[in-house]
Design a protein around this motif. Structure first.
Motif, mmCIF file in Angstrom:
data_model
loop_
_atom_site.group_PDB
_atom_site.id
_atom_site.type_symbol
_atom_site.label_atom_id
_atom_site.label_comp_id
_atom_site.label_asym_id
_atom_site.label_seq_id
_atom_site.Cartn_x
_atom_site.Cartn_y
_atom_site.Cartn_z
ATOM 1 N N ILE A 178 19.733 -6.313 5.267
ATOM 2 C CA ILE A 178 19.719 -5.122 6.109
ATOM 3 C C ILE A 178 18.352 -4.454 5.988
ATOM 4 O O ILE A 178 17.924 -4.080 4.891
ATOM 5 C CB ILE A 178 20.816 -4.120 5.693
ATOM 6 N N HIS A 179 17.659 -4.304 7.108
ATOM 7 C CA HIS A 179 16.382 -3.600 7.125
ATOM 8 C C HIS A 179 16.606 -2.127 7.466
ATOM 9 O O HIS A 179 17.429 -1.800 8.330
ATOM 10 C CB HIS A 179 15.434 -4.212 8.153
ATOM 11 N N GLY A 189 0.780 -1.227 0.000
ATOM 12 C CA GLY A 189 0.000 0.000 0.000
ATOM 13 C C GLY A 189 0.811 1.275 0.000
ATOM 14 O O GLY A 189 0.241 2.373 -0.124
ATOM 15 N N GLN A 190 2.115 1.179 0.150
ATOM 16 C CA GLN A 190 2.982 2.356 0.106
ATOM 17 C C GLN A 190 3.321 2.710 -1.343
ATOM 18 O O GLN A 190 3.437 1.835 -2.210
ATOM 19 C CB GLN A 190 4.272 2.107 0.882
ATOM 20 N N ALA A 191 3.497 4.004 -1.613
ATOM 21 C CA ALA A 191 3.844 4.455 -2.961
ATOM 22 C C ALA A 191 5.339 4.397 -3.225
ATOM 23 O O ALA A 191 5.768 4.402 -4.387
ATOM 24 C CB ALA A 191 3.334 5.884 -3.180
ATOM 25 N N ILE A 192 6.133 4.360 -2.160
ATOM 26 C CA ILE A 192 7.593 4.334 -2.309
ATOM 27 C C ILE A 192 8.173 3.292 -1.359
ATOM 28 O O ILE A 192 7.523 2.852 -0.416
ATOM 29 C CB ILE A 192 8.235 5.713 -2.017
ATOM 30 N N ASN A 193 9.410 2.917 -1.633
ATOM 31 C CA ASN A 193 10.184 2.050 -0.751
ATOM 32 C C ASN A 193 11.536 2.717 -0.561
ATOM 33 O O ASN A 193 12.208 3.018 -1.557
ATOM 34 C CB ASN A 193 10.348 0.663 -1.379
ATOM 35 N N ALA A 234 14.179 -11.647 10.418
ATOM 36 C CA ALA A 234 13.899 -10.868 9.216
ATOM 37 C C ALA A 234 12.444 -11.003 8.803
ATOM 38 O O ALA A 234 12.070 -10.658 7.685
ATOM 39 C CB ALA A 234 14.816 -11.316 8.076
ATOM 40 N N GLY A 235 11.604 -11.527 9.724
ATOM 41 C CA GLY A 235 10.200 -11.720 9.426
ATOM 42 C C GLY A 235 9.970 -13.006 8.650
ATOM 43 O O GLY A 235 10.841 -13.885 8.571
ATOM 44 N N LEU A 245 18.706 -5.065 0.836
ATOM 45 C CA LEU A 245 18.028 -4.068 1.663
ATOM 46 C C LEU A 245 16.527 -4.258 1.615
ATOM 47 O O LEU A 245 15.958 -4.611 0.577
ATOM 48 C CB LEU A 245 18.363 -2.654 1.181
ATOM 49 N N GLY A 246 15.869 -4.002 2.741
ATOM 50 C CA GLY A 246 14.418 -4.076 2.805
ATOM 51 C C GLY A 246 13.867 -3.063 3.787
ATOM 52 O O GLY A 246 14.578 -2.568 4.668
#
Length: 228
Positions: free
Chosen positions: A173-174, A14-18, A144-145, A74-75
């Motif tokens: 890396i989060h 639902g986010q427009a960016i990461n 890391a989920g 990266l996340g």
């Protein structure tokens, strides 16, 4: 020269960016690339889909093409205040939400008959300390989920462990949310408050991690565990 591959993800949930996609953009600039070369680093980047299976396959393609010494994936991690170096990837897909292709596996292995977990070979406590010395918030994470981040971390860890012709080391890396993501995330998650970190601070932290990792330091014997 040490070859480093850094991957980021497209937007999801639902986010427009990461933020990781924006970090990747910064890493590709001529100024940053020149800084890395001066530090003895040849840097390549890849933007990955937030999709079960495809994320791993795209990353493997980048590894096969570039043959990196180090892979840093990266996340985005909503709710975390610091840059988090993941210690362990587990062989479990249990998606709380569908990925960007609509996949939502429940209690499935990432790799059939794969080991229960892989631990990163990179000295993550040393990397954490390097960021802290630069004034960038950093921590060690032991989960890391069970979404695409862990899926990618486990999938690439398994791939590297089973490809004896490759000697690459990897870690996941989060990074926190960006300040401009908070309003949308509050509506998505219904949380009351969420931490964030400016993009320039994230880029500074990832740059520090890259340079520190390429010196292949030993791991610091310090406590960074958790009680819960």
């Amino acid at each position: 020269m040490t070859r480093v591959l850094v991957t980021g993800f497209e937007a999801f949930g639902g986010q427009a960016i990461n933020p990781t996609a924006l970090i990747i953009d910064q890493l590709q600039t001529d100024v940053f690339q020149q800084t890395m070369k001066q530090a003895g680093v040849v840097l390549k980047t890849a933007l990955l889909p937030v999709v079960k299976g495809e994320s791993v396959n795209h990353c493997i393609d980048a590894i096969e093409s570039f043959q990196p010494d180090i892979v840093l994936m990266l996340g985005q991690a909503s709710g975390r205040a610091n840059i988090s170096f993941e210690k362990v990837a587990i062989n479990l897909d249990d998606f709380r939400i569908p990925d960007n292709a609509g996949n939502q596996p429940i209690d499935q292995p990432v790799v059939d008959a794969g080991p229960a977990a892989y631990f990163t070979q990179l000295p993550v406590k040393t990397l954490m300390q390097a960021l802290k010395q630069q004034g960038v918030g950093a921590e060690i994470s032991y989960s890391a989920g069970t979404f695409v981040c862990n899926h990618l971390f486990y999938g690439i860890s398994h791939y590297l462990a089973t490809q004896t012709r490759l000697s690459s080391m990897c870690d996941f890396i989060h990074v926190p949310l960006l300040p401009e993501q908070i309003e949308a995330e509050l509506q998505i998650t219904d949380n009351q408050s969420l931490p964030s970190m400016p993009l320039e601070t994230m880029v500074e932290g990832i740059a520090c991690a890259i340079v520190t990792a390429t010196s292949f330091p030993s791991e610091q014997q310090i406590s960074a565990g958790t009680i819960n």
